[in-house]
Design a protein around this motif. Sequence first.
Motif, mmCIF file in Angstrom:
data_model
loop_
_atom_site.group_PDB
_atom_site.id
_atom_site.type_symbol
_atom_site.label_atom_id
_atom_site.label_comp_id
_atom_site.label_asym_id
_atom_site.label_seq_id
_atom_site.Cartn_x
_atom_site.Cartn_y
_atom_site.Cartn_z
ATOM 1 N N ARG A 22 -5.655 -5.553 -9.777
ATOM 2 C CA ARG A 22 -4.446 -5.620 -8.655
ATOM 3 C C ARG A 22 -4.062 -7.115 -8.665
ATOM 4 N NH1 ARG A 22 -5.289 -2.584 -3.420
ATOM 5 N NH2 ARG A 22 -4.543 -0.969 -4.935
ATOM 6 N N VAL A 23 -2.933 -7.598 -8.947
ATOM 7 C CA VAL A 23 -2.185 -8.913 -8.966
ATOM 8 C C VAL A 23 -1.631 -9.358 -7.700
ATOM 9 C CG1 VAL A 23 -0.300 -8.213 -10.107
ATOM 10 C CG2 VAL A 23 -1.051 -10.605 -9.924
ATOM 11 N N HIS A 24 -1.840 -10.096 -7.055
ATOM 12 C CA HIS A 24 -1.069 -10.559 -5.424
ATOM 13 C C HIS A 24 -0.345 -11.737 -6.087
ATOM 14 C CE1 HIS A 24 -3.601 -7.975 -3.312
ATOM 15 N NE2 HIS A 24 -4.473 -8.431 -3.869
ATOM 16 N N TYR A 25 0.819 -11.789 -5.586
ATOM 17 C CA TYR A 25 1.755 -12.898 -5.742
ATOM 18 C C TYR A 25 3.142 -13.209 -4.628
ATOM 19 C CZ TYR A 25 4.943 -9.469 -7.765
ATOM 20 O OH TYR A 25 5.709 -8.247 -7.859
ATOM 21 N N SER A 26 3.585 -14.100 -4.761
ATOM 22 C CA SER A 26 4.956 -14.318 -4.016
ATOM 23 C C SER A 26 6.233 -14.523 -4.630
ATOM 24 C CB SER A 26 4.493 -15.570 -2.998
ATOM 25 O OG SER A 26 3.614 -15.446 -2.258
ATOM 26 N N GLN A 27 7.126 -13.820 -4.066
ATOM 27 C CA GLN A 27 8.360 -13.917 -4.859
ATOM 28 C C GLN A 27 9.352 -13.907 -3.888
ATOM 29 O OE1 GLN A 27 9.501 -10.245 -7.258
ATOM 30 N NE2 GLN A 27 10.855 -11.353 -8.449
ATOM 31 N N ASN A 28 10.161 -15.188 -4.172
ATOM 32 C CA ASN A 28 11.236 -15.755 -3.233
ATOM 33 C C ASN A 28 10.820 -15.610 -1.786
ATOM 34 O OD1 ASN A 28 12.801 -15.593 -5.641
ATOM 35 N ND2 ASN A 28 13.760 -13.669 -4.870
ATOM 36 N N GLY A 29 9.560 -16.142 -1.472
ATOM 37 C CA GLY A 29 8.849 -16.017 -0.199
ATOM 38 C C GLY A 29 8.342 -14.900 0.427
ATOM 39 N N THR A 30 8.264 -13.689 -0.537
ATOM 40 C CA THR A 30 7.838 -12.637 0.240
ATOM 41 C C THR A 30 6.434 -12.384 -0.607
ATOM 42 O OG1 THR A 30 9.948 -11.835 0.460
ATOM 43 C CG2 THR A 30 8.080 -9.963 0.190
ATOM 44 N N ARG A 31 5.369 -12.030 0.245
ATOM 45 C CA ARG A 31 4.144 -11.577 -0.673
ATOM 46 C C ARG A 31 4.091 -10.355 -1.044
ATOM 47 N NH1 ARG A 31 0.531 -14.646 -2.988
ATOM 48 N NH2 ARG A 31 -1.708 -13.782 -2.831
ATOM 49 N N LYS A 32 3.611 -10.072 -2.326
ATOM 50 C CA LYS A 32 3.869 -8.897 -3.085
ATOM 51 C C LYS A 32 2.419 -8.445 -3.707
ATOM 52 C CE LYS A 32 8.778 -8.578 -3.974
ATOM 53 N NZ LYS A 32 9.829 -8.263 -5.140
#
Length: 245
Positions: A22-32
């Motif tokens: 499971r990868v956690h990341y931020s995209q355009n300011g949104t945590r995903k």
Amino acid sequence: MEQINNIEVVPCTSSNYMKPFRVHYSQNGTRKSWDFMRTHDSVSILIFNTSSHCFILVKQFRPAVYMCEWEKHQPAPAGEEAGGAGDAADAAGEEKASGAGDVADAEKRSRLPPPSAGVTYELCAGLVDKPALSLEEIARQEVLEECGYDVPVAKLRRITSYRSGVGVTGARQTMFYVEVSDEDCVGEGGGEPQEGELIEVVKVPLLEAMNFAYDENIPKTMGVIFSFLWFHSNMAPKYKISTNV
């Protein structure tokens, strides 16, 4: 090929072929977050027999495909059917008392899809899991093991590479094309039994290939469809065939 029985689904705690992450990341300011599987890259090979003007495919049972169909045949979860859980429990008790359990088991088996629901037509293919070998050498081995044709690496033509399963694995597959003749056939193929492979070699006549590719009643991989289209776009003039599909 289709004598499938004693199906049992259990948790997979470890595997030589894939690992879940499971990868956690931020995209355009949104945590995903996203779940994915790490697995091997692979090669696939479009094989054309110039002696009989046919494509050589493989046919095998794919448990993942079968389980997708199996889930469609499962009854609704307990408590969702009319009558509620209490009535279901009473009915179960009556069945046990009356010896109707065997009938219930027979009905359950009748809901299972036939084994053919898990059988697919595919290009000859294999995992890239031998670091000492080039992609061409791995492809050559797969052609020999799965389809029984012994061809030199120099005859393999690279078509392209692409990402497969981008939502789940993101693995890269490299596709090759090779021409063989009946003289190149040195065995029956069928894969490596010690690795659990049970593969049937299938011949698709050239003039029937596009109908085969577009027939939705024939379960097949996207690689088969794409490679047949590639052949008609690139090799049709050589074999003087119509590209009308």
